[in-house]
Design an enzyme around this catalytic site. Structure first.
Site, PDB file in Angstrom:
ATOM      1  CG  HIS A   1      -9.117  -1.305  -0.678  1.00 11.63           C
ATOM      2  ND1 HIS A   1      -8.462  -0.382  -1.453  1.00 11.63           N
ATOM      3  CD2 HIS A   1     -10.428  -1.230  -1.032  1.00 11.63           C
ATOM      4  CE1 HIS A   1      -9.324   0.236  -2.236  1.00 11.63           C
ATOM      5  NE2 HIS A   1     -10.532  -0.259  -1.992  1.00 11.63           N
TER       6      HIS A   1
ATOM      7  CG  ASP B   1       0.103  -3.685   3.936  1.00  9.65           C
ATOM      8  OD1 ASP B   1      -1.077  -3.340   3.727  1.00  9.65           O
ATOM      9  OD2 ASP B   1       0.955  -2.918   4.429  1.00  9.65           O
TER      10      ASP B   1
HETATM   11  C1  GDG Z   1      -5.178  -0.185   2.911  1.00 10.44           C
HETATM   12  C2  GDG Z   1      -4.511  -1.569   2.895  1.00 10.44           C
HETATM   13  C3  GDG Z   1      -3.673  -1.090   0.575  1.00 10.44           C
HETATM   14  C4  GDG Z   1       1.204   7.079   5.932  1.00 10.44           C
HETATM   15  N1  GDG Z   1       1.633   7.836   6.961  1.00 10.44           N
HETATM   16  C5  GDG Z   1       1.301   9.092   6.657  1.00 10.44           C
HETATM   17  C6  GDG Z   1       0.641   9.088   5.429  1.00 10.44           C
HETATM   18  N2  GDG Z   1       0.597   7.843   5.009  1.00 10.44           N
HETATM   19  C7  GDG Z   1      -0.021   7.435   3.732  1.00 10.44           C
HETATM   20  C8  GDG Z   1       0.944   6.745   2.825  1.00 10.44           C
HETATM   21  C9  GDG Z   1      -0.005   5.947   1.928  1.00 10.44           C
HETATM   22  C10 GDG Z   1      -1.184   5.657   2.859  1.00 10.44           C
HETATM   23  O1  GDG Z   1      -1.097   6.566   3.949  1.00 10.44           O
HETATM   24  C11 GDG Z   1      -1.124   4.255   3.434  1.00 10.44           C
HETATM   25  O2  GDG Z   1      -1.468   3.333   2.450  1.00 10.44           O
HETATM   26  P1  GDG Z   1      -1.049   1.811   2.584  1.00 10.44           P
HETATM   27  O3  GDG Z   1      -1.399   1.161   1.303  1.00 10.44           O
HETATM   28  O4  GDG Z   1       0.411   1.712   2.848  1.00 10.44           O
HETATM   29  O5  GDG Z   1      -1.799   1.198   3.842  1.00 10.44           O
HETATM   30  P2  GDG Z   1      -3.306   1.227   4.507  1.00 10.44           P
HETATM   31  O6  GDG Z   1      -3.642   2.539   5.059  1.00 10.44           O
HETATM   32  O7  GDG Z   1      -3.300   0.116   5.478  1.00 10.44           O
HETATM   33  O8  GDG Z   1      -4.316   0.905   3.282  1.00 10.44           O
HETATM   34  C12 GDG Z   1      -3.283  -1.558   1.981  1.00 10.44           C
HETATM   35  C13 GDG Z   1      -4.474   0.193   0.642  1.00 10.44           C
HETATM   36  O9  GDG Z   1      -5.580   0.087   1.542  1.00 10.44           O
HETATM   37  C14 GDG Z   1      -5.004   0.597  -0.741  1.00 10.44           C
HETATM   38  O10 GDG Z   1      -5.768  -0.412  -1.311  1.00 10.44           O
HETATM   39  O11 GDG Z   1      -2.489  -0.872  -0.159  1.00 10.44           O
HETATM   40  O12 GDG Z   1      -2.709  -2.846   1.920  1.00 10.44           O
HETATM   41  O13 GDG Z   1      -4.147  -1.969   4.210  1.00 10.44           O
HETATM   42  O14 GDG Z   1      -0.465   6.715   0.874  1.00 10.44           O
HETATM   43  O15 GDG Z   1       1.757   7.667   2.155  1.00 10.44           O
HETATM   44  N3  GDG Z   1       0.186  10.195   4.816  1.00 10.44           N
HETATM   45  C15 GDG Z   1       0.371  11.367   5.449  1.00 10.44           C
HETATM   46  N4  GDG Z   1       0.995  11.457   6.662  1.00 10.44           N
HETATM   47  C16 GDG Z   1       1.457  10.353   7.305  1.00 10.44           C
HETATM   48  O16 GDG Z   1       2.014  10.451   8.396  1.00 10.44           O
HETATM   49  N5  GDG Z   1      -0.063  12.487   4.862  1.00 10.44           N
END
Ligand code: GDG
Length: 454
Positions: A155, A362
């Site tokens: 991921h 990312d």
């Molecule tokens: C890994 C990879 C890849 C964020 N703050 C809050 C919250 N979030 C949610 C967001 C989003 C999720 O968390 C974060 O997803 P990301 O993709 O931006 O980043 P990672 O957690 O690092 O995920 C990444 C992913 O895996 C999938 O393959 O895209 O590159 O690093 O959904 O909305 N959700 C809530 N409260 C928050 O304060 N409820």
């Protein structure tokens, strides 16, 4: 249809009133249709784990979880996974720690998970292993005699060989991954880094996108992950009339909202993002009192030292920015390290004029896609996106920035805040089309189709 066996560190067991996360949405259809199994850690550690999985069935899907040894979990998770692999995979050698004991614990945990999974497997299962915590699990299954298809999906980014070789045991991890039949990545860049790095380090022949390992073909592919765009858009519309969003609107007055929402992680570029906002207020006095920047930085991995250091630095910087620019009736930066409910977040995205997503690196970044999905078609906000997020490969109409350059972030903020409606709409429509096309479900399907054919 072969049964899908999904393996990940955390298992998203459905709970009443909880909305499903990305992985669960992406795999729901395949898990249901194949009466699949989702296997992983129970969330509990014990001195001496029984090694036997606890199994339950919900809606036709079986969930199986095991406890891990307390002595191993720390060095496995806070150690090798998040103080060695995570920085390395995000190109941050300066933050990488290494110790052999942690690596040994990582191997033991992967082995223990494989051992507990084996009795649950059938020969023709389709096994899909997720992410950097479980890089050696496929190889452990092979050692225990599982001969069916195994796919692995990373991921997060995969770095070029010159970075990867810094990891003692880097070759061992590559060899373990190559026990799988398909190794998948978010982008073509990550896939290429792995493919060329492995071919060179292990002296392998290649055939198209496949690596030839002792006469066996190991396929590699790029499978960009997406979101349920329609679902997120509906959530945002609903949330926009809810209480938290109304309160937020009231507190903003006629000021434009800039929003960021990330796990509190150094890969997300929060320090430079704050500096960029600081620079905007200094260099563009017309914007003072006309903007509010809300940064939700949900605490994450507090057991890892680098994350505690980052938290201190951000606290300080946020204090300095507000101390310097705030007025008695205006606070430029609202910074919270508490988790905000997903629905509320969607509503905040919808009323924001700018989405600020500037990771240093990312794998994909789903926040960027969620921000796009949440917008009001008649008056969409502007996405500012790091060129080093996987999402930048698809969202070309965002304002793409180099996250290392705080002044460039400030300039992009200036452009975004002044952008006319026509241009906002044109950029948003192009991005929304892509976010609708590549979804969580289409990602899961694409990977499984390729694995089935492997
Ligand atoms: C890994 C990879 C890849 C964020 N703050 C809050 C919250 N979030 C949610 C967001 C989003 C999720 O968390 C974060 O997803 P990301 O993709 O931006 O980043 P990672 O957690 O690092 O995920 C990444 C992913 O895996 C999938 O393959 O895209 O590159 O690093 O959904 O909305 N959700 C809530 N409260 C928050 O304060 N409820």
């Amino acid at each position: 249809m072969a049964r899908l066996v999904n393996v990940s560190y955390r298992v998203a067991i459905p709970k009443k009133g909880m909305s499903a996360g990305g992985l669960a949405v992406g795999l729901a259809e395949s898990l249901k249709a194949s009466r699949g199994l989702w296997f992983g850690w129970s969330g509990h550690t014990v001195a001496e784990p029984s090694g036997k999985a606890e199994v339950s069935e919900i809606g036709g899907v079986t969930y199986a979880t095991v406890d891990l040894a307390t002595a191993d979990h720390g060095p496995f998770y806070a150690g090798f996974s998040n103080a060695t692999l995570w920085p390395l995979l995000h190109y941050r050698l300066g933050l990488m720690e290494f110790d052999r004991a942690a690596f040994a614990a990582y191997r033991r945990v992967n082995a223990a998970l494989a051992e507990a999974l084996m009795p649950l497997l059938r020969p023709d299962d389709l096994v899909w292993v997720h992410d950097y915590q479980l890089m050696t699990l496929g190889a452990e299954l092979r050692q225990r005699g599982f001969a069916g298809r195994i796919g692995f999906f990373l991921h997060v980014p995969f770095p070029p060989r010159d970075i990867w070789v810094s990891l003692p045991q880097g070759a061992v991890l590559l060899e373990a991954l190559l026990e799988c039949d398909l190794v998948g990545f978010q982008t073509e860049t990550d896939r290429g880094n792995f493919f060329h790095g492995a071919a060179r380090m292990l002296g392998l022949q290649t055939e198209g996108n496949a690596l030839i390992v002792k006469g066996r073909r190991v396929a590699t592919g790029a499978f960009p992950i997406g979101i349920d765009a329609g679902g997120f858009a509906r959530t945002a519309v609903r949330a926009a009339t809810g209480k938290p969003v109304r309160q937020m609107r009231e507190s903003l007055g006629d000021r434009a909202l800039i929003i960021g929402a990330d796990r509190l992680d150094y890969s997300k570029g929060l320090i430079n993002r704050f500096r960029g906002f600081d620079h905007l207020l200094r260099s563009n006095p017309a914007q003072r009192r006309r903007v509010t920047y809300l940064q939700v930085a949900a605490r994450s991995r507090v057991e890892v030292a680098q994350y505690r250091t980052l938290r201190r630095e951000l606290d300080q910087l946020a204090g300095r920015i507000n101390g310097e620019h705030a007025d008695f009736d205006w606070m430029p930066l609202r910074y919270m390290t508490r988790d905000v409910p997903r629905t509320t977040l969607a509503g905040f995205f919808r009323i924001a004029r700018v989405g600020l997503v500037t990771p240093m690196r990312d794998g994909m970044n789903l926040v960027a896609k969620e921000f796009v999905a949440a917008q009001d078609p008649a008056d969409p906000g502007v996405l500012i996106l790091s060129q080093f997020a996987g999402a930048a490969m698809e969202l070309r109409e965002a304002l793409l920035v180099n996250p290392h350059d705080a002044e460039e972030i400030a300039e992009a903020l200036g452009v975004a805040l002044a952008m006319p409606l026509d241009e906002r709409k044109a950029r948003w429509e192009a991005m929304m089309a892509r976010v609708r096309e590549v979804t969580a479900a289409s990602w899961g399907k694409a990977f499984l189709e390729r694995l089935t054919a492997a």
